[in-house]
Scaffold this active site. Structure first.
Site, PDB file in Angstrom:
ATOM      1  N   LYS A 144       0.820  -1.212   0.000  1.00 47.17           N
ATOM      2  CA  LYS A 144       0.000   0.000   0.000  1.00 47.17           C
ATOM      3  C   LYS A 144       0.846   1.251   0.000  1.00 47.17           C
ATOM      4  O   LYS A 144       0.565   2.201  -0.724  1.00 47.17           O
ATOM      5  CB  LYS A 144      -0.909   0.027   1.229  1.00 47.17           C
ATOM      6  CG  LYS A 144      -2.176  -0.750   1.053  1.00 47.17           C
ATOM      7  CD  LYS A 144      -3.191  -0.191   2.023  1.00 47.17           C
ATOM      8  CE  LYS A 144      -4.500  -0.953   1.926  1.00 47.17           C
ATOM      9  NZ  LYS A 144      -5.425  -0.519   2.961  1.00 47.17           N
ATOM     10  N   LYS A 172      -7.540 -10.112  -8.967  1.00 50.09           N
ATOM     11  CA  LYS A 172      -8.748 -10.105  -8.155  1.00 50.09           C
ATOM     12  C   LYS A 172      -9.646  -8.917  -8.511  1.00 50.09           C
ATOM     13  O   LYS A 172      -9.147  -7.842  -8.821  1.00 50.09           O
ATOM     14  CB  LYS A 172      -8.286  -9.994  -6.695  1.00 50.09           C
ATOM     15  CG  LYS A 172      -9.329 -10.182  -5.653  1.00 50.09           C
ATOM     16  CD  LYS A 172      -8.696 -10.021  -4.269  1.00 50.09           C
ATOM     17  CE  LYS A 172      -9.599  -9.230  -3.365  1.00 50.09           C
ATOM     18  NZ  LYS A 172      -8.995  -8.853  -2.101  1.00 50.09           N
ATOM     19  N   LYS A 205     -12.148  -3.301  -5.292  1.00 50.61           N
ATOM     20  CA  LYS A 205     -12.866  -2.033  -5.261  1.00 50.61           C
ATOM     21  C   LYS A 205     -11.953  -0.846  -5.527  1.00 50.61           C
ATOM     22  O   LYS A 205     -12.419   0.237  -5.842  1.00 50.61           O
ATOM     23  CB  LYS A 205     -13.608  -1.859  -3.936  1.00 50.61           C
ATOM     24  CG  LYS A 205     -12.739  -1.930  -2.707  1.00 50.61           C
ATOM     25  CD  LYS A 205     -13.601  -1.979  -1.457  1.00 50.61           C
ATOM     26  CE  LYS A 205     -12.726  -2.204  -0.239  1.00 50.61           C
ATOM     27  NZ  LYS A 205     -13.460  -2.572   0.948  1.00 50.61           N
TER      28      LYS A 205
END
Ligand code: TRP
Length: 345
Positions: A119, A209, A212
């Site tokens: 991240k 994957k 969102k």
């Protein structure tokens, strides 16, 4: 004897996907519906985690309530005292226990967390907060405060669960029995069944994957998509040149993903769905069936979401927060006593 606790948190985000729905929400809602005689179920919205990365702060409050409403629309029963729905930041023990655990956690331990590395790599150094670094410790506090034994974890969260076990065991060893330690990852998978491995893939790039945080959103079906737009996304899903429907994740990931999505939407076993469609040569016809199913699912879900009464949800949140603050504060006090911040018993 109190019941063993099953716990999970789902971050407030307007853009929940069908992957979140089937992989994150439904399995635990099913547990809540079917097993609340034997277990206590804690579902919460980790709003303190939401602000670890820059967000639209003016929108977050509304998103928290909306996320809670999603659980209810997906079937979470609100009238059962062993099923709890709450907001992390409303129970201050989460923050307080985090601080104590912070002081018992090594920098090196946190540096090894792959999610932090991933991240922080994407948002740029100057925007990486200490809160993001600290994310796993807060998560450990979420779990340990309630003596949670079962926590469904996706692949991206297994390292955090392992850290929770480590810090919990270390505290117990150094300060006496304070915490119930959650089960190891393997046992979690056994307990929650195969849904845990569930990974709906991106429609445009079935090697990754469905997420969102995907920027274009073209390969992602959001629960907030209009049913027609979602159907169009299915129609333009990337497939292959083989012109033969078959479940083969390796060589035909796009078609396999659509088979998987169809099975989930129809609550059928994947084998049964594969048996029905295997060998079809016209992908367009097959896609149209999946698209229609997606469209119908969204119409139905959005209708349910719309019907959820805000006041009923607020009441549940407040009741759960009141009840669980008692448990959380007791664990916090035990910890404070153990580390010398409060007089011992
Ligand atoms: N980190 C989890 C996620 O991103 C959310 C979460 C926060 C959580 N605290 C938790 C999940 C405790 C399980 C237990 O999905």
């Amino acid at each position: 004897m109190s019941k063993p606790v099953i716990l999970t948190g789902l971050r407030a985000n307007n853009n929940l996907t069908i992957g979140n729905y089937f992989g994150g929400m439904l399995p635990i809602i099913d547990m809540a519906k079917n097993r609340s005689a034997d277990y206590q179920v804690n579902m919460f919205i980790p709003d303190l985690h939401s602000i670890t990365t820059p967000v639209d702060y003016s929108a977050i409050n509304a998103q928290i309530l909306l996320t809670a409403k999603h659980f209810v629309a997906a079937g979470l029963p609100l009238d059962n005292p062993d099923i709890h729905l709450y907001r992390q930041s409303y129970i201050s023990a989460h923050s307080e226990l985090t601080w104590i655990l912070d002081c018992m956690t090594g920098i090196g331990e946190m540096n090894r967390m792959t999610q932090f590395k991933d991240k922080s790599g994407t948002i740029g150094d100057e925007r990486v907060s200490v809160g993001l670094f600290n994310y796993p410790v807060l998560m450990a506090a979420d779990i340990l405060l309630y003596g949670s034994e079962y926590v469904p974890v996706g692949d991206d969260q297994t390292q955090h669960l392992e850290f929770t076990r480590d810090i919990g065991e270390r505290m117990n060893k150094n300060f006496g029995d304070i915490f119930v330690i959650p089960k190891a990852v393997k046992e979690q998978h056994k307990f929650f069944g195969k849904e845990q491995g569930l990974r709906i893939k991106d429609l445009q790039d079935p090697s990754k994957k469905m997420s969102k945080s995907d920027e274009s959103g073209k390969g992602v079906i959001f629960l907030s998509d209009t049913p027609e737009a979602a159907a169009r996304k299915v129609m333009s899903a990337v497939t292959d040149e083989k012109a033969y429907v078959r479940f083969d994740r390796e060589n035909q990931p796009g078609i396999s993903n659509l088979l998987e999505i169809l099975a989930l939407l129809q609550s059928r076993d994947i084998k049964e769905v594969v048996a029905e469609f295997e060998g079809q040569t016209l992908y367009g016809d097959f896609k149209a069936i999946v698209a229609e199913e997606v469209r119908r699912f969204l119409i139905d879900f959005q209708k349910k979401l719309h019907a959820v009464d805000d006041t009923v949800v607020m009441k549940k949140l407040e009741a759960s927060e009141k009840a669980l603050a008692v448990t959380a504060n007791a664990t916090l006090l035990r910890t404070q006593q153990a580390v010398g911040l409060r007089p011992g018993k």
